[in-house]
Scaffold this motif. Structure first.
Motif, PDB file in Angstrom:
ATOM      1  N   ALA A 127       0.828  -1.213   0.000  1.00 42.13           N
ATOM      2  CA  ALA A 127       0.000   0.000   0.000  1.00 42.13           C
ATOM      3  C   ALA A 127       0.855   1.252   0.000  1.00 42.13           C
ATOM      4  O   ALA A 127       0.563   2.234  -0.696  1.00 42.13           O
ATOM      5  CB  ALA A 127      -0.929  -0.016   1.217  1.00 42.13           C
ATOM      6  N   TYR A 263      -6.321   4.184  -0.868  1.00 42.35           N
ATOM      7  CA  TYR A 263      -5.275   3.375  -0.241  1.00 42.35           C
ATOM      8  C   TYR A 263      -5.032   3.788   1.206  1.00 42.35           C
ATOM      9  O   TYR A 263      -4.528   2.987   2.006  1.00 42.35           O
ATOM     10  CB  TYR A 263      -3.980   3.482  -1.043  1.00 42.35           C
ATOM     11  CG  TYR A 263      -4.015   2.668  -2.315  1.00 42.35           C
ATOM     12  CD1 TYR A 263      -4.013   1.282  -2.273  1.00 42.35           C
ATOM     13  CD2 TYR A 263      -4.087   3.282  -3.558  1.00 42.35           C
ATOM     14  CE1 TYR A 263      -4.067   0.524  -3.427  1.00 42.35           C
ATOM     15  CE2 TYR A 263      -4.140   2.537  -4.729  1.00 42.35           C
ATOM     16  CZ  TYR A 263      -4.130   1.154  -4.655  1.00 42.35           C
ATOM     17  OH  TYR A 263      -4.196   0.405  -5.794  1.00 42.35           O
ATOM     18  N   THR A 268      -6.692  -3.037   0.481  1.00 41.70           N
ATOM     19  CA  THR A 268      -6.565  -3.328  -0.949  1.00 41.70           C
ATOM     20  C   THR A 268      -6.913  -4.777  -1.287  1.00 41.70           C
ATOM     21  O   THR A 268      -7.223  -5.081  -2.436  1.00 41.70           O
ATOM     22  CB  THR A 268      -5.127  -3.038  -1.423  1.00 41.70           C
ATOM     23  OG1 THR A 268      -4.209  -3.806  -0.634  1.00 41.70           O
ATOM     24  CG2 THR A 268      -4.805  -1.561  -1.283  1.00 41.70           C
TER      25      THR A 268
END
Length: 697
Positions: A127, A263, A268
């Motif tokens: 991320a 994000y 995710t």
């Protein structure tokens, strides 16, 4: 020709060398370059030299603590780009809030779930890299926009038409100068949600002759949504005022900002809100419930046996299972809501479900009039998660433990509700998993007492004078000579008095403190064995227990070797007692480890034999010297034929395999006589003496 592999650089910051070693071993050495710092000051110096991708930062350190270190790093060049995970034994809401306030990316509480550490860091790095790339893209786009040709237009406040450049036509999806443009036909292509705002702005500009700087969306000829930045200024030309404007297509920038926000606030893997997003959502729900006088429920969901999936099928399979688990949680809530009588309200935009990290999920149920339906939802989630999974072509099973807290009954803030739901979830874990539990304040007190006891045990280890070894004799059944001793751990607590392992061993293992305690106990027992060996020719063994965590520790062989070297004890006089459960959890690795220990020359015994899961098929392959018959069989050996039969079978099994036997818990002469008749080699119990301290030995 070799490939240049770029490794992630991870900086481990902890003043405890054991924790640093455990973290290093938990990480994937082939994919990371690991640096270590024992203090905040050293961490800052290493950061300036190496600019790592991720920092695992302990909170509690001398001089500069983790909070201060995190704050300093964030202010350094590139400090905003590094992912910082704060690792803390503190789990109070104010400590967690402080971690995020000083710039932490995430936090983990001790004891750390070592098998999940590498998995969690993988996704934090993933991320963070994505955010870095998106930020770089955003900066490049901003520089390009500053030199790009901008669409321009003019309005003299008198005519209906606008004087527009070709670029304006292209932005709105029309051919240059295709037709005259005015505000009336421009309003037609404005996004419906922005029309009222733009109309009000234009009317104000016309009435007050004022400029504006706004953003709005349009629907171009292809049906795409375009975001425009419209900036204006008023000028006087030839005695008349004009409104001059520039239009800039900022759709790409908006998309990048949305992705960066995604994000920052979403997981995710499962596409669910992450911890940060969920806490914001929880605070908002509490504020709404407070205003309306309603109630809400917080469910903390933890998957049982998830480590087994990662260990057997791999992390890719684990990811697939997490996604399926997230889908099932959402499905079970919808199914419950469709069957409910209207007492529970759930939004289905995923805002009320989150993945906090690892295998932990949360669910928020709002606008509750009664609490009855919460139990139904919890049970439905458990039932749904227990159904078989087909992962990478294989069928597997897991279960779930669910803790539940309520607002306002169990807490008035999001942090407290989350903490209490977590406490209730761990109560389910302790009671066998696969169920749900409502929070109670008695449960909270038990947890606080446990945390207090853990802190006191850490202090006892540091002080070094509270932990003791007591010794219980082991007697030969043939001649009644004392042939050995078992070293048994005791804690001389400053207020609670002398505590047995039953009072603190589970906590010592779950916190990882047993590794340090076990290493100390090995050395102390070997010291005592050395003295007894010199004074007593009948002495053949000093038995020391190894917990499951110790046995499976990467350095256990070195710990045993070090104890023997420091004390000069002949290796054959040390007997290591290992439980069946510790061995059977991974038989192939256990066999290899047992042979390594056997190569040192020590004796090996299986403790509490018959109470665990040992398979006779594997037992023949273990380099074991002794089987210890558990006290639970000895207690009824005189009057219970089944207990006597089990004891006799174990003795005969050992005899056939060429192993020795020791009966534990021998308290009566009748037990002694029966065990001697069975052929049991050695006996241990109150009949021969209770465990005594070194001073009373």
């Amino acid at each position: 020709m070799t490939n240049n592999v770029i490794h992630d650089v991870i900086l481990i910051v902890d003043d405890d060398p054991v924790i640093r070693m455990l973290m290093r071993r938990a990480l994937n050495p082939s994919m990371t370059h690991i640096l270590e710092a024992s203090s905040g000051e050293e961490a800052i110096e290493l950061f300036s030299l190496h600019c790592p991708d991720l920092i695992l930062l302990d909170v509690s350190m001398d001089n500069m603590d983790g909070f201060e270190c995190c704050s300093v790093i964030r202010k350094m060049p590139e400090g905003e780009n590094v992912a910082i995970i704060m690792v803390t034994a503190l789990d109070q809401p104010e400590d967690i809030k402080k971690a995020f306030d000083v710039g932490a990316t995430d936090f983990m509480t001790k004891p750390v779930k070592w098998p999940l550490l590498n998995h969690r860091i993988h996704y934090v790095l993933k991320a963070n890299k994505t955010i870095k790339e998106l930020t770089k893209s955003k900066n490049r786009l901003a520089r390009a926009q500053s030199i790009a040709h901008l669409g321009s237009w003019e309005w003299d406040f008198k005519n209906q038409t606008l004087d527009c450049s070709d670029e304006v036509y292209r932005m709105i999806g029309m051919q240059p100068q295709e037709r005259e443009l005015n505000f009336a036909n421009l309003i037609e292509i404005i996004h419906p949600d922005d029309r009222e705002f733009l109309t009000h702005t234009l009317k104000n500009a016309l009435k007050n002759k004022e400029s504006y700087d706004i953003e709005y969306r349009i629907l171009n000829g292809n049906g795409d949504i375009i975001t425009l930045h419209d900036r204006t200024d008023i000028t006087d030309d030839f005695g008349g005022q004009r409104l001059n404007g520039t239009l800039h297509d900022i759709s790409s920038r908006k998309k990048s900002e949305q992705e960066i926000a995604y994000y920052a606030y979403f997981d995710t893997l499962t596409d669910l809100p992450n911890r940060r997003k969920f806490l914001v959502q929880l605070d908002s729900a509490i504020a709404l419930a407070k205003r309306h006088g309603t109630k809400l429920a917080l469910l903390f969901i933890d998957l049982d046996h998830f480590k087994r999936i990662n260990d057997t099928l791999g992390h890719k399979a684990g990811d697939e299972l997490l996604c399926e688990a997230a889908r099932r949680i959402k499905t079970s809530i919808r199914a419950t809501d469709e069957m409910s009588s209207g007492n529970t309200h759930v939004d289905f935009d995923n805002e009320h479900i989150a993945r906090l990290g690892g295998d932990e999920f949360t669910l928020l149920l709002t606008e509750l009039n009664t609490f009855d339906s919460v139990a139904i939802i919890a049970q439905r989630i458990i039932d749904e998660l227990c159904k078989p999974y087909f992962i990478m072509g294989k069928q597997t099973y897991i279960s779930a433990s669910v803790g539940i807290s309520f607002y306002p009954d169990d807490g008035l803030t999001g942090d407290i509700l989350l903490q209490h739901a977590d406490t209730a979830m761990y109560e389910v874990k302790n009671n066998g998993k696969n169920g749900y539990q409502l929070f109670s304040h008695d449960m909270h007190k038990t947890l606080m007492d446990r945390l207090q006891l853990e802190a006191e045990l850490r202090e006892a280890i540091t002080l070094g004078d509270q932990l003791k070894l007591h010794y219980q004799p082991q007697v030969s059944s043939t001649n009644d000579n004392v042939v050995g001793y078992e070293a048994l751990l005791r804690w001389n607590h400053p207020t609670k008095g002398m505590l047995s392992p039953f009072d603190f061993m589970a906590m010592a293992e779950s916190s990882g403190l047993i590794i340090q305690i076990g290493e100390w106990a090995l050395i102390e027992a070997c010291k005592k064995a050395k003295k007894i060996h010199v004074a007593d020719s009948n002495f053949t063994r000093m038995a020391v227990n190894l917990s499951a965590l110790q046995f499976n520790h990467a350095n256990i062989v070195d710990h045993v070797k070090n104890a023997l070297l420091l004390t000069s004890l002949p290796a054959h006089l040390l007997e290591l007692e290992i439980t069946e459960s510790a061995i059977i959890s991974n038989v192939e690795d256990a066999i290899a480890l047992l042979f390594k220990l056997k190569e040192l020359g020590v004796q090996l015994a299986i403790d509490d034999f018959g109470t665990g899961y040992s398979s006779l098929n594997y037992l023949k392959n273990f380099p074991i010297d002794t089987l210890k018959i558990d006290k639970s069989f000895i207690d009824g050996i005189v009057h219970n034929q089944k207990d006597a039969a089990i004891a006799r079978t174990i003795v005969q099994l050992a005899l056939n395999l060429g192993l020795g036997t020791i009966a534990e818990g021998v308290e009566h002469v009748e037990q002694y006589e029966l065990l001697k008749e069975m052929g049991c080699n050695d006996l241990q119990g109150y009949l021969y003496g209770k465990p005594v301290s070194l001073e009373r030995f």
